[in-house]
Design an enzyme around this catalytic site. Structure first.
Site, short mmCIF file in Angstrom:
data_model
loop_
_atom_site.label_atom_id
_atom_site.label_comp_id
_atom_site.label_asym_id
_atom_site.label_seq_id
_atom_site.Cartn_x
_atom_site.Cartn_y
_atom_site.Cartn_z
N HIS A 157 0.80 -1.02 -0.06
CA HIS A 157 0.06 0.01 -0.08
C HIS A 157 0.92 1.15 0.01
CE1 HIS A 157 -3.28 -2.71 1.13
NE2 HIS A 157 -2.35 -3.37 1.99
N SER A 278 15.26 21.78 -16.44
CA SER A 278 14.11 22.72 -16.69
C SER A 278 14.63 23.87 -17.21
CB SER A 278 13.44 23.03 -15.39
OG SER A 278 12.65 24.11 -15.26
N LYS A 284 16.46 21.90 -11.35
CA LYS A 284 15.66 20.69 -11.45
C LYS A 284 16.63 19.50 -12.43
CE LYS A 284 12.16 19.55 -10.91
NZ LYS A 284 11.02 20.01 -11.44
N GLU A 291 9.82 8.84 -16.70
CA GLU A 291 8.43 9.25 -17.12
C GLU A 291 7.87 8.84 -18.41
OE1 GLU A 291 8.12 13.29 -15.81
OE2 GLU A 291 10.32 13.01 -15.13
#
Ligand code: ARG
Length: 458
Positions: A157, A278, A284, A291
């Site tokens: 979980h 970024s 970043k 992704e």
């Protein structure tokens, strides 16, 4: 020029819009190698059974090799009126050899031809995917020694559950990939049956030898029923499912490592060569590759849905709908291949952030279940132990300490059956060491598994 598939029965020209609508050459031209290979095997068989002469065979094979060269160099113009790869190759042959070339399509239809081409293409592509899966397994295995002493939380979980050795994670993925490889091998057996010679739908009255072409094309056998074969795309769907399962495994892994590379988890550093920055936020370092792996998996699974829907209402046998199988098929192989090609170096090169992991590993009461099992070994019924350890954890939480830091008096205040030896199973190091069952994260079990995998992968 009129399409070679329009026989003397046609009195009208093809509508221009239909030509553009019906063509598949823009995507099936990538089957030219398989198509030419199939045609050469077919021509040799035709010669062996006496349907064409030796001279005709030689001329056909020579010219097909020429055509292969023209495709290699992208010299052959692609024409919508020739619809697909099969007619491009055949027409080029006819243009060069006349009546000799007009004999190649004897006892053959584009229906068995296309099925043969795709089967050969899938077979080769499955082998390429399998080699990548093996490389990815090797990448996970290559981490196991270095990471052996790192303890990570196992989650259920997405809540901290029990402590495990880092290589237990790597071996978990190797098992998933092993099942992927087994599925792939099983699927390959059904792909690897030769449809050539079923012709359009009912077979042929000509004295062909299907076994011969099957052998020449390295198929394991020939398909049994012409009606079934003409309609069958199970092998396309099955291979797409195999890829979807791989994509699902890669997507889950990608998601996990995206989480692990956040400041919040801070478990892993992915090689910067696989991250992007970024355009506005200078700090970043984004895990875009992972992704995209998560994102691209949707394309692979979407292809499976497309293929399922494509065939579900088709009466026997070949229907033109089946031409629509190729874009999703090609895309799912291309995408899965790209996903694997990037997963391999990312897995091999990522660094576990040992200090950051260790700094918080005693949080989350990963040793609570071990304590419960210690009470069970002392003779306490499981439900009673479960309740008791819950109370102990509650006490530790209210003090803001891990279980190992609760004084013996406090523990004994909650259960008179606890003695000093309880500290031998508290703390994540002790808790991991206390495991023993097969398949568990017990260090000697993990060691056994690593050794087994080293032997298996060579
Ligand atoms: N381009 C077609 C396909 O991919 C070839 C099959 C035969 N076409 C036909 N009209 N019988 O399925």
């Amino acid at each position: 020029m009129a399409s070679p598939s329009r026989s003397g029965v046609f009195a009208a020209q093809t509508d221009q819009r239909l030509e553009a609508y019906a063509e598949s050459i823009t995507f099936d031209s990538r089957l030219y190698q398989q198509d030419i290979r199939g045609s050469i095997a077919h021509a040799k068989m035709l010669c062996n059974v006496g349907l064409i002469s030796e001279e005709e065979l030689t001329r056909i094979c020579e010219e097909l090799e020429n055509i292969r060269g023209q495709f290699d160099r992208s010299e052959l113009p692609l024409r919508f009126e020739l619809e697909d790869i099969h007619m491009h190759v055949e027409q080029a042959l006819i243009d060069a050899t006349g009546d000799v070339g007009r004999k190649l399509h004897t006892a053959r239809s584009r229906n068995d031809q296309v099925s043969t081409d795709i089967r050969i293409w899938i077979r080769e592509s499955l082998d390429a995917i399998d080699a990548l899966l093996l490389d990815l397994q090797r990448a996970f295995l290559s981490r196991c020694e270095d990471d052996f002493d790192v303890i990570l939380p196992a989650y259920t979980h997405l809540q901290r559950a029990q402590p495990v050795l880092a290589p237990h994670y790597w071996l978990a993925y190797m098992e998933k990939l092993e099942r992927d490889r087994a599925r792939l091998a099983d699927c390959r057996r059904r792909v690897n049956q030769c449809p050539l010679g079923i012709a359009a739908v009912a077979g042929t009255t000509l004295p062909i030898d299907r076994q011969q072409t099957a052998e020449a094309l390295e198929f394991e056998g020939i398909t049994a029923n012409s009606l079934d074969t003409s309609s069958d795309r199970d092998f396309v769907i099955e291979s797409s499912f195999v890829l979807s399962m791989i994509a699902s495994h890669l997507s889950g892994w990608a998601e996990e490592w995206i989480l692990w590379s956040t400041v919040e988890f801070d478990f892993i550093a992915i090689g910067q060569e696989f991250c992007t920055g970024s355009s506005i936020m200078p700090q970043k370092v984004n895990p875009d590759t992972l992704e995209l792996t998560r994102g691209k998996s949707a394309r692979v699974m979407g292809a499976l849905q497309t293929l399922m829907l494509l065939v579900k209402n088709l009466p026997l046998a070949y229907n033109r709908d089946l031409q629509e199988d190729k874009p999703p098929l090609f895309d799912s192989f291309d995408t899965t291949r790209a996903m694997l090609e990037l997963a391999i170096p990312i897995v091999a090169g990522a660094k576990l952030k040992r200090d950051s992991i260790a700094a918080r590993i005693e949080k989350g009461y990963l040793d609570a279940t071990t304590l419960m099992e210690w009470m069970i070994r002392k003779g306490m019924p499981q439900r009673t132990a479960h309740h008791l350890v819950g109370a102990i954890v509650g006490e530790a939480m209210s003090r803001g300490v891990p279980l190992a830091e609760l004084p013996i008096e406090t523990l004994q205040g909650l259960s008179s059956e606890i003695d000093e030896s309880v500290y031998e199973v508290l703390g994540t190091q002790n808790a991991v060491a206390a495991f023993c069952s097969e398949g568990s994260t017990a260090p000697h079990r993990v060691r056994e598994q690593i050794d087994l995998w080293k032997k298996r992968l060579g």
